[in-house]
Scaffold this motif. Structure first.
Motif: not given
Ligand code: MG
Ligand code: ATP
Ligand code: ATP
Ligand code: MG
Length: 873
Positions: A425, A444, A446
């Motif tokens: 992200d 972040e 994932n």
């Molecule tokens: Mg996220």
């Protein structure tokens, strides 16, 4: 109308090989049988009004509206129900269209067959289509909206999610088989030792440590920061005090979010004052003990997907929003937006409908708006704080615009975190500039990133991101399947299966095989019982230790739910003879052929069908098969064999006492039949037939002649290895044979064998099987009358719908047709009958006990044998 039964077919079946997923509904039309649609006033009009989209069904007319024409002219209700069942599924977002409706031998009773995408929805569609027909006939209102919504909800509950579904679809397109494990999204690709697993976008290779790192946003940021990858400044915070300290360091605006959150739950974005920050902290703490406070980065949400350390797609994600027109209020704008045909319920379409929830209300509140407010023309009003597609967000593919430096960065990120399928992200003004220049940052990383935004972006090119996952699991040259040999037929399946499995094992493979005695992996029986259906086949194919599968595949399972495998390499059809006729709508040998051929039709085009040239119905079927065919026969002069030899084809024959492979007229002798113990010194012709079938299958797979010969030599029949298949027990004065024969062909096989047995007297113990046709029981009696000098009639424990007297009378009746007056007596209990036979045995007597269940008989005879040994001292 009455639904008698609804069956879910999941594998190749009697209706279709290529469409495994079918609902088969047995429907008794009752009074409606005499009421075709044209005899019901107003039926067509009501049907058209209730389901107008049926106009697209062409039916046999081949034109749009064709089905309505058929209804107008008059068609049977089963046919209408089939079309309705298909259409309501389609309307509910499960586009499907294969159907068949056929009357059974019972007048007024039909099999209505139609395809489904999700089986629970399919079953519901079956029930509702009958209900709909009833309402249309009786002119009662039916609530179609409820039906469609229920179908959608069932579908969303059970079907695979879009990411999992896309990987399955990609696998299917490569002919890689798949099995759903459990009820959720855990899926097995491939079979046996070659299987791979995944769940959503986590694969069997996804590192557990990597997932743990990704789930810890703080740790992730730290690791990325240490590798000079831009991340928002911030820290972990647990109380007001700490919050204040961090804010002093990084300044406003900030973001507060739970350490291990997802879907934006518990996050507060773009916070500019301490009071809101404090509420944000409490809000986040409701989701996680640990809370991250970090710089708010301006820009757009991007997702970069890296698979197997290569960037495969990038998308910009936009939260659900509406754009004002200066006229409609927010509520109306949402409704208008939801009219977009791309928006649907749950995951049914590219986009999800926008709903108003707490998040929406809070966002509107911040703008001092309500749902009744009218935004200015062109004003964008965000309705969700995160861009997830599942809350109505949209996505724009930007894969081709990512700056090479960002690609390199993303691929480094995936390696630093260690994720094989990695969703990164990024918050940035764009991805066309390196992040360092745009001021963007990675928010972040994932694990299990969703694929829908790339598979079906609302703008830009769709990307097949499932393909690189399958490429990774199955790189070129890596097989997904294991060899499968499927054995079907009326008699000899188990024996042939065991023989083949024995050969396979001796060639160094770890073999899994199913039989009507149980499931075996290598030498170990893992479950006992009749395991010849699809669940048992899957048992073997799911076992991660199995390298080769040999599957006895019987009628019952095929009719119940289809095959447990999509295709096989070699199919063996031992023979098609009378047995089980009159059951499950199978009334004659033609019907039975249709069932057995499902196995042969599942043979790969470049695979082999092993067929019995001595069997009439097998030979009738042969020209229709699409695979290559190889024949076996006990008779070299068999006309099919001669023709085959002339054409240079491969076959296996019993000639001059040898089991011999023929290629054209060239002979490769495998072994002398007398050296194959299972043939009982070549006296049991039917066992030779089984040996021919097994040897041919083994040869076609590519096993060496010597290895086949060795295996045949070492396959020793015994009550343990082959219970009830020609088990002979020798006593001092007499012998006892225990065998499974339970249909006319089996009896004939024994008759043939007994001709080669020298005995002063041949005693037979026989019984009729209750659920077989009269003529089959009588026929067994007749053959018994021919082959025995004295007969004891006993009864099975399970009479299966008849009385003992009824069965016995049929047998006696048959015996009397044998043309010789055999004496007989009736002793109902098997054990008593056997004891009696042994007590009356004289020097040279040969007792034959034919039985459906043999274990008790074997135990008793073995006990007597032991006793005799003890007495001898
Ligand atoms: Mg996220
Ligand atoms: P998801 O499961 O949707 O990825 P999540 O709970 O993991 O959500 P984040 O991805 O950290 O949470 O944040 C959700 C969204 O909040 C981001 O997509 C972004 O729009 C916004 N966001 C989070 N952190 C920041 C930040 N530092 N600056 C700006 N926006 C942010
Ligand atoms: P089931 O349908 O009960 O599972 P099956 O097809 O597996 O039977 P086997 O268990 O191998 O058959 O053999 C059962 C009996 O059928 C044998 O004991 C024998 O009497 C008879 N039989 C076996 N092979 C043949 C054959 N090739 N032709 C005719 N009869 C046979
Ligand atoms: Mg069997």
């Amino acid at each position: 109308m009455k639904i008698e039964k609804i069956q879910v077919l999941r594998g190749p079946n009697i209706w279709s090989i290529r469409r495994p997923n079918l609902i088969q509904m047995r429907l008794d039309l009752q009074e409606i049988e005499h009421l075709p649609t044209n005899k019901i006033p107003g039926f067509r009009e009501r049907l058209e009004r209730l389901i107008p989209s049926l106009i697209t069904h062409r039916c046999s007319e081949g034109v749009e509206g064709g089905f309505f024409q058929r209804v107008e002219m008059g068609t049977w209700m089963g046919h209408v129900i089939e079309h309705v069942a298909l259409e309501i599924q389609t309307v509910a977002g499960m586009d499907t269209g294969f159907g068949r409706t056929r009357e059974t031998k019972t007048p007024g009773v039909y099999n209505v067959v139609f395809s489904y995408l999700e089986e629970n929805s399919g079953v519901y569609a079956a029930e509702q289509s009958v209900e709909i027909a009833r309402c249309l006939i009786e002119n009662i209102d039916y609530d179609m909206e409820v039906c469609i919504q229920t179908l959608r909800e069932i579908r969303e509950r059970h079907r695979l999610g879009p990411s999992t579904g896309s990987i399955v679809e990609e696998a299917v397109s490569r002919r890689i088989p798949w099995i759903r494990l459990g009820r959720n999204s855990l899926v097995q690709l491939g079979y046996g030792v070659n299987q791979q697993r995944f769940q959503a976008t986590i694969t069997g290779n996804t590192s557990s440590i990597a997932v743990e790192i990704a789930c810890n946003k703080e740790l992730t940021k730290r690791m990325l920061d240490e590798a000079a990858i831009p991340v928002p400044w911030g820290d972990l915070v647990s109380d007001e005090e700490a919050l204040r300290t961090v804010i002093e360091k990084i300044g406003y605006p900030i973001v507060i979010k739970p350490l291990d959150g997802n879907h934006g739950k518990g996050s507060s974005i773009n916070v500019n004052d301490f009071e809101t920050a404090l509420t944000g902290l409490q809000h986040a703490q409701a989701f996680s003990q640990n809370v991250i406070v970090e710089r708010y980065i301006t820009g757009y949400d991007f997702r970069i997907l890296v698979i197997n350390n290569k960037m495969v797609a990038a998308a910009r994600r936009v939260p659900a929003h509406v754009i004002g027109d200066g006229n409609l209020n927010i509520q109306q704008l949402i409704e208008k937006e939801n009219l977009d045909p791309r928006r649907g319920y749950g995951h049914e379409k590219v986009l999800t409908e926008i709903t108003v929830d707490k998040d929406t209300n809070e966002l509107l509140e911040k703008l001092h708006y309500t749902l009744d407010s009218v935004p200015k023309n062109g004003e964008i009003v965000y309705l969700k704080s995160t861009a997830n597609l599942s809350t109505g967000g949209t996505s724009i593919d930007v894969t081709d615009m990512v700056h090479p430096e960002n690609i390199t960065m993303a691929e480094r990120v995936s390696r630093i975190i260690g994720l094989d399928v990695c969703g990164i992200d990024v918050m940035a003004e764009n991805l066309t500039q390196p992040l360092k220049e745009s001021g963007g940052a990675i928010l972040e990383v994932n694990a299990a990133p969703g694929f829908r935004m790339h598979l079906a972006p609302s703008e830009g090119l769709p990307r097949n991101v499932a393909a690189p996952v399958v490429d990774m699991l199955y790189p070129p040259g890596k097989p997904a399947k294991i060899p499968i040999i499927a054995v079907t037929g009326t008699n000899g399946k188990t024996t042939t299966t065991r023989l083949i499995a024995h050969i396979v094992k001796n060639n160094g493979f770890r073999v899994g095989f199913t039989t009507s005695d149980g499931i075996y992996i290598q030498n170990v029986m893992l479950t006992k019982g009749d395991t010849t259906g699809p669940v048992s086949a899957e048992f073997v194919l799911k076992d991660p230790t199995v390298e080769f599968a040999v599957l006895e595949t019987a009628r019952g399972g095929i009719l119940r739910s289809g095959l447990g495998f999509k295709s096989c390499d070699i199919g063996v059809l031992t023979n098609i003879k009378e047995d089980h006729l009159g059951m499950n709508d199978v009334h004659n040998l033609r019907d039975l052929t249709k069932v057995k051929r499902v196995v042969m039709d599942s043979v790969k085009k470049d695979g082999w069908s092993v067929m019995n040239a001595d069997d009439e119905y097998s030979m009738r079927l042969m020209p229709e098969l699409e695979s290559k065919v190889a024949l076996f026969s006990l008779d070299e002069e068999n006309p099919h064999m001669k023709k085959y030899a002339k054409e240079g084809k491969i076959s296996c024959v019993y000639e001059e006492g040898f089991i011999t492979i023929k290629k054209g007229d060239w002979k490769i002798r495998i072994i002398k039949a007398t050296h194959v113990p299972i043939t009982m010194e070549a006296k049991a012709k039917f066992m030779i037939a089984n040996v021919l079938a097994a040897s041919l299958a083994a040869y076609l797979h590519g096993f060496a002649i010597d290895d086949i010969a060795n295996s045949l030599r070492t396959f020793i029949p015994s009550p343990v290895l082959t219970p009830g298949r020609l088990n002979i027990f020798k006593f001092k004065k007499f012998q006892v044979l225990i065998d499974f024969a339970h249909n006319p062909a089996g009896y004939e096989a024994i008759e043939e064998y007994l001709k080669n047995v020298e005995a002063t007297k041949k005693i037979g113990i026989i019984s009729g099987v209750g659920d077989r046709r009269d003529e089959d029981i009588r026929q067994c009696g007749k053959i018994a009358g021919r082959m025995f000098d004295y007969i004891i009639i006993r009864n099975e424990k399970h009479l299966r719908g008849r009385t003992e007297d009824e069965i016995n009378e049929l047998i006696i009746n048959g015996m009397q047709q044998a043309g010789k007056n055999v004496s007989y007596e009736i002793i109902p209990k098997e054990i008593e009958a056997l004891k009696h036979a042994m007590s009356m045995a004289e020097e040279g007597t040969f007792i034959t006990a034919l039985s459906d269940v043999v274990t008790n008989a074997i135990d008793l005879v073995q006990e007597y044998q032991n006793r005799e040994l003890l007495e001898e001292g």
